[in-house]
Design an enzyme around this catalytic site. Structure first.
Site, PDB file in Angstrom:
ATOM      1  N   ASP A  45       0.850  -1.191   0.000  1.00 31.68           N
ATOM      2  CA  ASP A  45       0.000   0.000   0.000  1.00 31.68           C
ATOM      3  C   ASP A  45       0.888   1.245   0.000  1.00 31.68           C
ATOM      4  O   ASP A  45       2.086   1.161  -0.258  1.00 31.68           O
ATOM      5  CB  ASP A  45      -0.937  -0.018   1.219  1.00 31.68           C
ATOM      6  CG  ASP A  45      -0.184  -0.071   2.546  1.00 31.68           C
ATOM      7  OD1 ASP A  45       1.031   0.251   2.583  1.00 31.68           O
ATOM      8  OD2 ASP A  45      -0.811  -0.423   3.563  1.00 31.68           O
ATOM      9  N   GLY A  46       0.341   2.404   0.315  1.00 29.65           N
ATOM     10  CA  GLY A  46       1.094   3.650   0.296  1.00 29.65           C
ATOM     11  C   GLY A  46       2.196   3.737   1.323  1.00 29.65           C
ATOM     12  O   GLY A  46       3.082   4.586   1.218  1.00 29.65           O
TER      13      GLY A  46
END
Length: 135
Positions: free
Chosen positions: A16-17
């Site tokens: 993810d980020g």
């Protein structure tokens, strides 16, 4: 019963980020564990499908303990803990070194091309190249 372990490296697109493995990707790691276990027994999933049988997930449970990050090397251990006529239950443990990150279990059913329950294929170890699972 049957137990197999293999290593994977976390790819960037699986994160993810925050460069942490997205929770849904652990299901993909479980799938890879099942496929690699079959391969280590001298069987391959493609041949099972070519014979008209499909192994489908009917239940999945996951417990998350700690995150994995981009570029981590993880060990996926897959174990068959129950084997019946048309279904089997697996247990999974994913760890980084001595740290358990995720545990899971699944029920996999065998169906024919019409989606009807079918007898599981013979998964007896088939000695040959790549056969390294323990029974």
């Amino acid at each position: 019963m049957l137990r197999h372990s293999h290593e994977i490296r976390v790819a960037y697109q699986e994160t993810d980020g925050q460069r942490r493995v997205h929770h849904a990707n652990y299901l993909n790691y479980f799938e890879r564990g099942r496929v690699e276990m079959l391969r280590s027994l001298g069987h391959d999933y493609k041949s099972i499908e070519d014979s008209g049988k499909m192994l489908v997930v009917t239940e999945m449970n996951v417990r998350y303990f700690a995150p994995a990050d981009f570029d981590d090397v993880l060990t996926v251990t897959t174990e068959v803990i129950e084997l019946r006529k048309v279904r089997m239950r697996h247990r999974y443990i994913i760890h980084r070194g001595d740290t358990v990150l995720v545990e899971g279990d699944s029920v996999i059913a065998c169906v024919d091309r019409n989606g009807k329950p079918a007898r599981l294929p013979d998964l007896t170890p088939n000695p040959g190249p790549g056969s390294d699972a323990t029974a």
